[in-house]
Design an enzyme around this catalytic site. Structure first.
Site, PDB file in Angstrom:
ATOM      1  N   ASP A   1       0.828  -0.999   0.087  1.00 12.53           N
ATOM      2  CA  ASP A   1      -0.040  -0.162   0.097  1.00 12.53           C
ATOM      3  C   ASP A   1       0.844   1.188  -0.068  1.00 12.53           C
ATOM      4  OD1 ASP A   1      -1.934   1.821   0.065  1.00 12.53           O
ATOM      5  OD2 ASP A   1      -3.086   0.988   1.703  1.00 12.53           O
TER       6      ASP A   1
HETATM    7  C1  BGC Z   1      -5.079   3.564  -0.257  1.00 10.34           C
HETATM    8  C2  BGC Z   1      -5.042   2.358  -1.042  1.00 10.34           C
HETATM    9  C3  BGC Z   1      -4.822   3.099  -2.577  1.00 10.34           C
HETATM   10  C4  BGC Z   1      -3.421   3.809  -2.504  1.00 10.34           C
HETATM   11  C5  BGC Z   1      -3.390   4.398  -3.729  1.00 10.34           C
HETATM   12  C6  BGC Z   1      -3.692   4.268  -0.199  1.00 10.34           C
HETATM   13  O1  BGC Z   1      -3.704   5.299   0.684  1.00 10.34           O
HETATM   14  O2  BGC Z   1      -5.087   2.834   1.180  1.00 10.34           O
HETATM   15  O3  BGC Z   1      -6.470   1.615  -1.225  1.00 10.34           O
HETATM   16  O4  BGC Z   1      -4.888   2.058  -3.659  1.00 10.34           O
HETATM   17  O5  BGC Z   1      -3.470   4.839  -1.650  1.00 10.34           O
HETATM   18  O6  BGC Z   1      -4.138   5.586  -3.904  1.00 10.34           O
END
Ligand code: BGC
Length: 754
Positions: free
Chosen positions: A275
């Site tokens: 993530d």
């Molecule tokens: C989120 C993810 C997301 C990523 C990119 C993160 O903060 O938890 O679900 O895909 O950001 O935007």
């Protein structure tokens, strides 16, 4: 002719680069043959090995981390393109700048917003999940995205979780069944689904620092099945590690969940993507299974100048490989996985081109939306509404655009139909009037995308209610449309809800309207359960969701009866927050540790959280604790009635036990019903939930017609996870199959033995 010539020249250049680069180890292509890695007739594995052998150590490391907010580098020397990711999971995120979250300002990135995943789960229809996956995959492909950051399948453990709307409810079987076609649909476009957030990311509050402690059986029975199904049945090409910790290790660098379970037990051959900012340590990332690192910023202080080179899987890894701290095997394994992803996506010359905001996608969004809406209550047949008389619509959610907000799933849509627009368009003979009723969130902005709506209203709460009540006295029916709204603390990434109650004084508005309305309908738009203290006073209640582009049309379809509602709750709606299992501080939101810990270079306070309720999540808990919910898991009414006949049973648990269940539409209109089968175990060596969903099937029936639905279960349906032996155990003994149309409406019981 000309194009072919150019293509041949390009191939020759790539070929020359591939074969002629000095200082490479590995093989050279023989004679004039096309290099193996460019040869479509060769298997992906052969192509991966070929290209791996041509790559330098630097090139291998370069494909293991981000080069911008959403892309990672390819191998330019070999003609391997960049890899582009995008949120996900409800539509394709608008373009942001290379290295900023702010908008790139494109005018061609307004997408179709599909219903939120809670809605998809509420349709209980795997066919719709496939349609969803195919459609969003086409949108991703058209926008030149290779990895879609979704779907999300974290279990809804608490109704406060800010991101429940991005997930598929509280039940492992329902979410496992629904995630598979979504993944397959997306990937049929040559776009990888990146299933998230693996694992145990069941809340937003303290999401970076919550250390989950959960017993092994619960982990395997409740929190992992949907991920496992996505990997093994759906064939997911990517998975996203979550921000939180599990057993003291962050989940993007967790030896047990990544190497042990995902890559070991489940045989995952795809890519583990962090993530954004979820990696914290080079050694642990290298050794514990992370393959591709993305970030928001980098935690490394040297990042000020060259952030991406300082990612944990960038220069620090390269230096470690060069110094011998990390072996080539680890590097090759990660590079191999990422290359496999390249060949499955961006290097697949045969993948379709995709399509964007097509009429088909809009129609899919509308259909999925309408099929997901849950009719919770309909006393006296208030719904469907006739297109006549005077109808008052009250509530901010009737007009507020919901596609902007909520965090990373926020979208920029081509057009979003609000509920009020949908109602006005459908009910052309009726007079439709509108009153605001309450003021909630008037902001309408996320990351530089603005709804452009002016929702400011300076009336006091008392005045807003008084105006709505005055208007209500003069109409035949009042439709209140409220709920949550994806602003912070109201179903949004980053923070959980602070309360189970409806915000902004909506309960007062509903109560006041109930006192004067001739007919009253309450529509709740949310991704979570909310308290409904007025439940007995309102004859018709509809659970609606964040439905995206076609929100207003889908709702009007159901309110008018053009579509007969057939959605079923994917989670339990409890009467009050304390009825849910995670009720002590140790269970949620966790107990802060006295001493700070290191997260990368930061000092942070970790919170320990015990999932001590074990397997008793959702309806398993309500059943176990004998707490009557407001509306049970699997509940959802229709404008018609169905009768479940006596099931016939054939086969065996070993080979598949099939229940043939007659269902009759006994009412006046056509409609769909979801037949649900729960298994209840007799005597067992371990504690069992009173019942568990193990099969379901949605069937459409014209009035008076009967169909026979077949549901087959096998040993999986009766097994529990034996933590001591680390195996699934199907115990010999007596079981019951409880069959019906909701977890609390199970009129048929069939005993069976194993
Ligand atoms: C989120 C993810 C997301 C990523 C990119 C993160 O903060 O938890 O679900 O895909 O950001 O935007």
């Amino acid at each position: 002719m000309k194009t072919r010539l150019i293509l041949s020249l390009m191939l020759a250049v790539v070929w020359a680069a591939a074969c002629g680069q000095p200082g490479q180890r590995g093989k050279q292509a023989a004679g004039n043959d096309v290099p193996v890695f460019l040869d479509d007739s060769k298997s992906i594995e052969e192509r991966v090995e070929d290209v791996l052998a041509r790559m330098t150590v630097e090139e291998k490391v370069a494909i293991l981390h981000a080069q911008s907010k959403f892309s990672s580098a390819g191998v330019p020397r070999l003609g391997i393109p960049e890899l582009w990711t995008s949120d996900g999971p409800h539509g394709i995120r608008p373009e942001v700048l290379w290295d900023k979250w702010s908008q790139a300002g494109w005018t061609s990135d307004s997408c179709t917003a599909f219903p939120a995943l809670t809605a998809l789960a509420a349709s209980w229809d795997p066919e719709l999940s496939k349609l969803y996956g195919q459609s969003i995959g086409q949108e991703a492909r058209y926008r030149k995205k290779d990895v879609l950051l979704g779907p999300g399948v974290n279990i809804c453990r608490t109704p406060l979780n800010g991101r429940s709307f991005e997930y598929m409810g509280e039940d492992p079987f329902l979410s496992s069944t629904m995630v598979v076609p979504y993944v397959q649909g997306v990937q049929s476009n040559g776009v990888a689904a990146c299933v998230k957030h693996y694992a145990l990311n069941n809340q937003e509050t303290n999401r970076f620092v919550t250390n989950v402690k959960v017993d092994e059986r619960t982990l395997y029975e409740i929190y992992l099945p949907a991920f496992k199904a996505a990997v093994q049945k759906g064939g997911a090409w990517a998975i996203m590690g979550s921000y939180n910790l599990y057993n003291d290790q962050w989940c993007c660098q967790n030896e047990y969940t990544l190497n042990g379970i995902l890559k070991g037990e489940w045989g995952f051959d795809g890519v583990v993507i962090s993530d954004w900012g979820g990696a914290h340590d080079t050694e642990l990332c290298v050794k514990n299974g992370l393959d591709l690192e993305f970030g928001t910023v980098t935690n490394n202080p040297a990042a000020a100048s060259n952030a991406y080179s300082n990612y944990y899987l960038a220069d620090p890894f390269l230096e470690g490989v060069k110094s011998g701290e990390f072996d080539m095997k680890a590097l090759d394994d990660k590079a191999r996985r990422v290359l496999r992803l390249f060949f499955r996506t961006v290097m697949d010359r045969n993948r379709p081109y995709g399509s964007f905001v097509s009429p088909e996608h809009i129609a899919a969004a509308r259909k999925i939306g309408a099929e997901s809406i849950v009719l919770l209550k309909n006393d006296g047949g208030v719904l469907p509404l006739k297109d006549e008389g005077k109808i008052l619509v009250v509530g901010e959610n009737a007009v507020k655009m919901m596609t902007v907000g909520g965090g990373s799933s926020s979208l920029k849509v081509k057009k979003e139909y609000s509920p009020l627009e949908g109602i006005k368009e459908r009910f052309t003979n009726a007079e439709i009037v509108y009153e605001r009723g309450y003021v909630g969130d008037t902001d309408g902005k996320f990351d530089g995308v603005s709804t452009g709506q002016d929702l400011l209203d300076n009336r006091s709460s008392a005045q807003l209610i008084a105006d709505a009540v005055t208007a209500a006295k003069d109409v035949d029916c009042v439709i209140f449309i409220g709920g949550l709204n994806k602003s912070l603390f109201q179903d949004a990434e980053g923070e959980d809800r602070k309360s189970y109650d409806l915000p902004y004084g909506q309960d007062d508005v509903i109560e006041a309207l109930c006192a004067v309305a001739k007919k009253m309908v309450v529509v709740i738009i949310s991704g979570n359960a909310v308290a409904m203290p007025w439940v007995d006073k309102v004859p018709a209640i509809v659970q609606d969701w964040y439905l995206g582009s076609e929100a207003g049309h889908s709702l009007a379809d159901v309110l008018s009866g053009d579509v007969n509602p057939s959605g079923k709750l994917p989670f339990t709606i409890g009467k009050q927050l304390s009825d849910y299992p995670a009720s002590t501080e140790a269970q949620y939101p966790g107990i802060p540790r006295p001493e700070p810990s290191k997260m990368g270079v930061q000092d942070v306070t970790i919170l320990d959280e015990e999932y001590s309720e074990g397997i008793y999540v959702g309806y398993r808990w309500f059943d176990h604790a004998s707490i009557a919910p407001e509306f049970a898991f699997g509940h959802g009414l229709s404008y018609t009635t169905f009768e479940i006949g006596d099931p016939k049973v054939s086969g065996s648990i070993e080979k598949g036990l099939t229940f043939s269940i007659p269902v009759k539409n006994t009412g006046e209109v056509a409609g769909s019903e979801v037949v649900q089968l729960y298994v209840s175990a007799g005597d067992s060596a371990v504690e069992r939930a009173p019942k568990e969903l193990k099969g379901f099937s949605k069937v459409y029936l014209e009035p008076g017609k009967t169909a026979t639905v077949k549901i087959t279960i096998d040993k999986d349906a009766i097994s529990y996870f034996d933590a001591g032996k680390h195996v699934w155990v199907a115990e010999k003994g007596d079981y019951s199959a409880l069959i019906g149309t909701a977890s609390d409406v199970l009129p048929k019981t069939v005993e069976f033995k194993y």
